[in-house]
Design a protein around this motif. Structure first.
Motif, PDB file in Angstrom:
ATOM      1  N   SER A 159       0.829  -1.208   0.000  1.00 15.20           N
ATOM      2  CA  SER A 159       0.000   0.000   0.000  1.00 15.20           C
ATOM      3  C   SER A 159       0.862   1.256   0.000  1.00 15.20           C
ATOM      4  O   SER A 159       1.986   1.246   0.499  1.00 15.20           O
ATOM      5  CB  SER A 159      -0.896   0.022   1.247  1.00 15.20           C
ATOM      6  N   LEU A 160       0.310   2.297  -0.564  1.00 17.47           N
ATOM      7  CA  LEU A 160       0.908   3.622  -0.516  1.00 17.47           C
ATOM      8  C   LEU A 160      -0.219   4.643  -0.409  1.00 17.47           C
ATOM      9  O   LEU A 160      -1.342   4.392  -0.848  1.00 17.47           O
ATOM     10  CB  LEU A 160       1.709   3.928  -1.781  1.00 17.47           C
ATOM     11  N   ARG A 161       0.122   5.796   0.142  1.00 17.02           N
ATOM     12  CA  ARG A 161      -0.843   6.888   0.221  1.00 17.02           C
ATOM     13  C   ARG A 161      -0.232   8.131  -0.385  1.00 17.02           C
ATOM     14  O   ARG A 161       0.809   8.602   0.083  1.00 17.02           O
ATOM     15  CB  ARG A 161      -1.244   7.156   1.674  1.00 17.02           C
ATOM     16  N   LEU A 162      -0.880   8.660  -1.399  1.00 17.28           N
ATOM     17  CA  LEU A 162      -0.432   9.889  -2.035  1.00 17.28           C
ATOM     18  C   LEU A 162      -1.216  11.068  -1.479  1.00 17.28           C
ATOM     19  O   LEU A 162      -2.395  10.933  -1.147  1.00 17.28           O
ATOM     20  CB  LEU A 162      -0.634   9.821  -3.546  1.00 17.28           C
ATOM     21  N   SER A 163      -0.554  12.211  -1.401  1.00 23.23           N
ATOM     22  CA  SER A 163      -1.194  13.449  -0.976  1.00 23.23           C
ATOM     23  C   SER A 163      -0.906  14.532  -1.997  1.00 23.23           C
ATOM     24  O   SER A 163       0.155  14.534  -2.636  1.00 23.23           O
ATOM     25  CB  SER A 163      -0.651  13.903   0.380  1.00 23.23           C
ATOM     26  N   CYS A 164      -1.833  15.448  -2.131  1.00 25.13           N
ATOM     27  CA  CYS A 164      -1.632  16.600  -3.018  1.00 25.13           C
ATOM     28  C   CYS A 164      -2.316  17.804  -2.409  1.00 25.13           C
ATOM     29  O   CYS A 164      -3.533  17.785  -2.190  1.00 25.13           O
ATOM     30  CB  CYS A 164      -2.183  16.317  -4.406  1.00 25.13           C
ATOM     31  N   GLU A 165      -1.523  18.838  -2.152  1.00 22.01           N
ATOM     32  CA  GLU A 165      -2.053  20.070  -1.571  1.00 22.01           C
ATOM     33  C   GLU A 165      -1.993  21.181  -2.603  1.00 22.01           C
ATOM     34  O   GLU A 165      -0.932  21.398  -3.228  1.00 22.01           O
ATOM     35  CB  GLU A 165      -1.264  20.461  -0.330  1.00 22.01           C
ATOM     36  N   ALA A 166      -3.079  21.889  -2.752  1.00 18.92           N
ATOM     37  CA  ALA A 166      -3.119  23.068  -3.616  1.00 18.92           C
ATOM     38  C   ALA A 166      -2.827  24.289  -2.759  1.00 18.92           C
ATOM     39  O   ALA A 166      -3.510  24.528  -1.762  1.00 18.92           O
ATOM     40  CB  ALA A 166      -4.478  23.193  -4.276  1.00 18.92           C
ATOM     41  N   THR A 167      -1.795  25.038  -3.146  1.00 17.20           N
ATOM     42  CA  THR A 167      -1.393  26.212  -2.366  1.00 17.20           C
ATOM     43  C   THR A 167      -1.351  27.435  -3.267  1.00 17.20           C
ATOM     44  O   THR A 167      -1.240  27.343  -4.482  1.00 17.20           O
ATOM     45  CB  THR A 167      -0.010  25.999  -1.730  1.00 17.20           C
ATOM     46  N   GLY A 168      -1.426  28.595  -2.626  1.00 17.27           N
ATOM     47  CA  GLY A 168      -1.374  29.843  -3.375  1.00 17.27           C
ATOM     48  C   GLY A 168      -2.687  30.582  -3.285  1.00 17.27           C
ATOM     49  O   GLY A 168      -3.555  30.269  -2.472  1.00 17.27           O
ATOM     50  N   SER A 169      -2.845  31.554  -4.154  1.00 22.79           N
ATOM     51  CA  SER A 169      -4.028  32.404  -4.155  1.00 22.79           C
ATOM     52  C   SER A 169      -5.132  31.731  -4.971  1.00 22.79           C
ATOM     53  O   SER A 169      -5.203  31.882  -6.188  1.00 22.79           O
ATOM     54  CB  SER A 169      -3.682  33.774  -4.746  1.00 22.79           C
ATOM     55  N   ILE A 170      -5.993  31.007  -4.280  1.00 22.02           N
ATOM     56  CA  ILE A 170      -7.053  30.236  -4.914  1.00 22.02           C
ATOM     57  C   ILE A 170      -8.396  30.797  -4.499  1.00 22.02           C
ATOM     58  O   ILE A 170      -8.673  30.911  -3.303  1.00 22.02           O
ATOM     59  CB  ILE A 170      -6.956  28.752  -4.517  1.00 22.02           C
ATOM     60  N   ILE A 176      -6.057  16.594  -1.435  1.00 20.86           N
ATOM     61  CA  ILE A 176      -6.656  15.293  -1.736  1.00 20.86           C
ATOM     62  C   ILE A 176      -5.664  14.197  -1.408  1.00 20.86           C
ATOM     63  O   ILE A 176      -4.444  14.435  -1.355  1.00 20.86           O
ATOM     64  CB  ILE A 176      -7.103  15.174  -3.211  1.00 20.86           C
ATOM     65  N   TYR A 177      -6.212  13.011  -1.208  1.00 16.88           N
ATOM     66  CA  TYR A 177      -5.414  11.853  -0.880  1.00 16.88           C
ATOM     67  C   TYR A 177      -5.820  10.696  -1.787  1.00 16.88           C
ATOM     68  O   TYR A 177      -6.969  10.605  -2.212  1.00 16.88           O
ATOM     69  CB  TYR A 177      -5.633  11.442   0.581  1.00 16.88           C
ATOM     70  N   LEU A 178      -4.862   9.825  -2.035  1.00 14.01           N
ATOM     71  CA  LEU A 178      -5.164   8.609  -2.766  1.00 14.01           C
ATOM     72  C   LEU A 178      -4.572   7.446  -1.983  1.00 14.01           C
ATOM     73  O   LEU A 178      -3.346   7.298  -1.932  1.00 14.01           O
ATOM     74  CB  LEU A 178      -4.602   8.639  -4.193  1.00 14.01           C
ATOM     75  N   GLN A 179      -5.438   6.681  -1.367  1.00 12.36           N
ATOM     76  CA  GLN A 179      -5.003   5.476  -0.658  1.00 12.36           C
ATOM     77  C   GLN A 179      -5.002   4.329  -1.660  1.00 12.36           C
ATOM     78  O   GLN A 179      -6.047   4.008  -2.242  1.00 12.36           O
ATOM     79  CB  GLN A 179      -5.948   5.162   0.499  1.00 12.36           C
ATOM     80  N   MET A 180      -3.840   3.740  -1.859  1.00 10.47           N
ATOM     81  CA  MET A 180      -3.687   2.674  -2.847  1.00 10.47           C
ATOM     82  C   MET A 180      -3.345   1.380  -2.125  1.00 10.47           C
ATOM     83  O   MET A 180      -2.294   1.283  -1.481  1.00 10.47           O
ATOM     84  CB  MET A 180      -2.585   3.037  -3.846  1.00 10.47           C
ATOM     85  N   ASN A 181      -4.218   0.413  -2.231  1.00 16.69           N
ATOM     86  CA  ASN A 181      -4.015  -0.894  -1.602  1.00 16.69           C
ATOM     87  C   ASN A 181      -3.925  -1.977  -2.667  1.00 16.69           C
ATOM     88  O   ASN A 181      -4.306  -1.764  -3.818  1.00 16.69           O
ATOM     89  CB  ASN A 181      -5.176  -1.200  -0.654  1.00 16.69           C
ATOM     90  N   SER A 182      -3.422  -3.123  -2.264  1.00 22.45           N
ATOM     91  CA  SER A 182      -3.308  -4.273  -3.168  1.00 22.45           C
ATOM     92  C   SER A 182      -2.650  -3.872  -4.488  1.00 22.45           C
ATOM     93  O   SER A 182      -3.144  -4.191  -5.580  1.00 22.45           O
ATOM     94  CB  SER A 182      -4.700  -4.873  -3.441  1.00 22.45           C
ATOM     95  N   LEU A 183      -1.542  -3.199  -4.368  1.00 22.09           N
ATOM     96  CA  LEU A 183      -0.877  -2.664  -5.558  1.00 22.09           C
ATOM     97  C   LEU A 183      -0.358  -3.777  -6.458  1.00 22.09           C
ATOM     98  O   LEU A 183       0.079  -4.836  -5.992  1.00 22.09           O
ATOM     99  CB  LEU A 183       0.253  -1.728  -5.147  1.00 22.09           C
TER     100      LEU A 183
END
Length: 120
Positions: free
Chosen positions: A16-27, A77-84
């Motif tokens: 398993s792995l968990r990806l993260s992505c953060e949007a930063t700045g003037s949104i 956002i996050y992406l939980q990836m199992n049973s890769l």
């Protein structure tokens, strides 16, 4: 505005792995966000996306194994990836459709990509 992705790495089949992505700045507004991937010799493809109301969509190949989630308070956002599987190997790109100003059409942004390698 930047999309900062993290969490990729090397994992064995079934792991398993968990990806993260953060949007930063003037949104001004953050709409759909998601993950795409590009495997060796392949085109970039949608893995999973999620609306601002947290409705997910998945590629058939990851249904039941991956879970996308969202924290609107953190613009993340996050992406939980199992049973890769080995075919999950590729560079994973974060995508966001966001508005920079009131009254302007939302635009698409991409993160720099994070490598996921699944070894057998």
């Amino acid at each position: 505005v930047q999309l900062q992705a993290s969490g990729g790495g090397l994992v064995q089949v079934g792991g398993s792995l968990r990806l993260s992505c953060e949007a930063t700045g003037s949104i001004f507004s953050l709409h759909d966000m998601g993950w795409y991937r590009q495997g060796p010799g392949n085109k970039r493809e949608l893995v999973a996306s999620i609306t601002s109301g947290e409705t997910p969509t998945y590629a058939d190949s990851v249904k039941g194994r991956f879970t996308i989630s969202r924290d609107n308070g953190r613009n993340t956002i996050y992406l939980q990836m199992n049973s890769l599987k080995p075919e999950d190997t590729g560079v994973y790109y974060c995508h966001a459709n966001l508005g920079l100003r009131a009254g302007y059409r939302p635009v698409d942004y991409w993160g720099q990509g994070t490598l996921v390698t699944v070894s057998s």
